[in-house]
Scaffold this motif. Sequence first.
Motif, PDB file in Angstrom:
ATOM      1  N   PHE A   1       8.646   2.169   7.774  1.00  0.00           N
ATOM      2  CA  PHE A   1       8.552   0.721   7.965  1.00  0.00           C
ATOM      3  C   PHE A   1       9.871   0.156   8.489  1.00  0.00           C
TER       4      PHE A   1
ATOM      5  N   ALA B   1       7.637  -8.386   9.529  1.00  0.00           N
ATOM      6  CA  ALA B   1       6.966  -7.436   8.642  1.00  0.00           C
ATOM      7  C   ALA B   1       5.493  -7.308   9.035  1.00  0.00           C
ATOM      8  N   ARG B   2       4.871  -8.446   9.374  1.00  0.00           N
ATOM      9  CA  ARG B   2       3.463  -8.430   9.760  1.00  0.00           C
ATOM     10  C   ARG B   2       3.281  -7.578  11.017  1.00  0.00           C
TER      11      ARG B   2
ATOM     12  N   ARG C   1       3.791  -3.794  10.423  1.00  0.00           N
ATOM     13  CA  ARG C   1       2.611  -3.154   9.810  1.00  0.00           C
ATOM     14  C   ARG C   1       1.494  -2.996  10.845  1.00  0.00           C
TER      15      ARG C   1
ATOM     16  N   LEU D   1       2.372  -0.011  12.925  1.00  0.00           N
ATOM     17  CA  LEU D   1       2.141   1.226  12.172  1.00  0.00           C
ATOM     18  C   LEU D   1       0.646   1.517  12.077  1.00  0.00           C
ATOM     19  N   ASP D   2      -0.130   0.469  11.900  1.00  0.00           N
ATOM     20  CA  ASP D   2      -1.576   0.626  11.807  1.00  0.00           C
ATOM     21  C   ASP D   2      -2.135   1.156  13.128  1.00  0.00           C
TER      22      ASP D   2
ATOM     23  N   LEU E   1       0.051   3.527   8.801  1.00  0.00           N
ATOM     24  CA  LEU E   1       0.271   2.452   7.828  1.00  0.00           C
ATOM     25  C   LEU E   1       0.356   2.990   6.398  1.00  0.00           C
TER      26      LEU E   1
ATOM     27  N   GLU F   1       4.040   4.096   5.381  1.00  0.00           N
ATOM     28  CA  GLU F   1       5.141   3.190   5.730  1.00  0.00           C
ATOM     29  C   GLU F   1       6.390   3.416   4.865  1.00  0.00           C
TER      30      GLU F   1
END
Lengths: 302, 219
Positions: free
Chosen positions: B99, B117-118, B121, B124-125, B130, B133
């Motif tokens: 992350f 942060a949103r 993520r 990563l998704d 995700l 992370e």
Amino acid sequence: MRAWASAHRRACVSAFARLTATPLANLLNITVIGIALALPLGFYVVLANLQGLARDFSPQPEISIFLVAEATAADVRVLELRLKSRAGLAGFRFVPRAQALEQLKSRSGLADVAAGLSGNPLPDAFVVTAGAGDAAALETLRAEFAAWPKVAEAHVDSDWARRLDRLLAVGRYAVLMLAAALALALVAITFNTIRLQILTQRDEIEVAKLIGATDGWIQRPFLYFGGLIGIAGGITAWLLTALALLVFNNQLGTLAGLYGVPLKLTHLFWADSLFALLFAAGLGWFGAWLSVRRHLSAHNPS
Amino acid sequence: MTQIVLSSVSKRYPGGHDALANITLTVETGELVFITGHSGAGKSTLLKLMAAIERPTSGSVIVNGQNIGTLRARGIPFLRRNFGLVFQDHKLLFDRNAFENVMLPLDITGYDRRESARRARAALDKVGLLHKEKARPIALSGGEQQRLCIARAIVHRPAVLLADEPTGNLDAEYATEIGTLFSDFNQVGVTVVLATHDAQLAARLDPRIVNIRGGRLVA
């Protein structure tokens, strides 16, 4: 503006994190800086105290006016009136030549000399207590007296105070030079600390640069770190000096008790202390800045 | 609109090695371009010139109307923010988790923390990491590390994605996965320039192919 503030906050947090990441190494660094700064700080405190003492103990300066040998009682009377009407003097007293000779005789070691004299070689004299005034004012006053009629010469009797003053001035220069040398040492220490940090964080710096970090963004945590080290070193120096004074005052108290005078060294005032801390922080920052400039340019494209 | 124009570009390294000679090439906005050739042909150098990691010895590289050869040092970071870079050796930071690695480009541009942060993520998704992370890169497989590197490259929504041998050390299955990822990005309008010697990958995605050999374009 908010982005700017948050970038600085983040840099500060990151600098703190680096400080606590290797506590022992940083503690040693801070101690070294603290000791280096404590030396000039301690000397400065002692000097400032001596200066205060010199001011408190220095008696009111006196000027001796020696009359010419053939001066008559009438001349003495004229001068006495003139001194009385002269404004700005704290007081004066007349020392007749006979009394001066008696004083000379009563002084051990000089009685034989006086006895060997055929007549009285000493002149009549006035001892003038000047009001407040610095060395220059005293000198003008002395010159004024020396120019009066029937006056052979006039002397300022507070030379020792002036000498002390000069001595303290020399001391101030010595402290300044010491401070300059050790400030250089502080800059060198932070320079090297930051150099090592840059080496251990080479990957991070390289990646950050590759994905668009400005030099300012990369430098900021290092600069904050340098400033923090400087402040921490400054606080250490202040505490060391305080500790030394505590121990010293204990001993000084016993000594002062023997002479029946209150003697006590006091620490810096808060304004001076604050200045010392800011100065240390500035030096740390400067050392970090030099180091960062020297070591970050390696990552620019060629 | 990010167009990359190379005109008569040469790159000679100190010591006299000519990595690229007389390359003229235009990459239009939204294109999917594969740069192919043997290792040592100059593919990596070409990508490095585009991202202002290196400057051309002669000729001009123009990105977004800015000439990289004459661009001042303080302008380079802002130029690079147009790009997402995927490195052959990943260049992940091993002292922080997945992350935090993906957060780095957003930290650099000074994004709002919550929004960052949103987005991190979401990135990563997108690459299917995700659930990892909190993992450090060292705990990830080669394919996962490559995908993490891609997540970091796309998190700031760059106009151009430059990838150097993204499937270099991966087996065929992983390579297909990653090829599909790049294809997806290209579908939504991102210009993708990819250096590879993986012929299978090229055959499947049907990109524009630029072949270089010995530092020169092969028609």
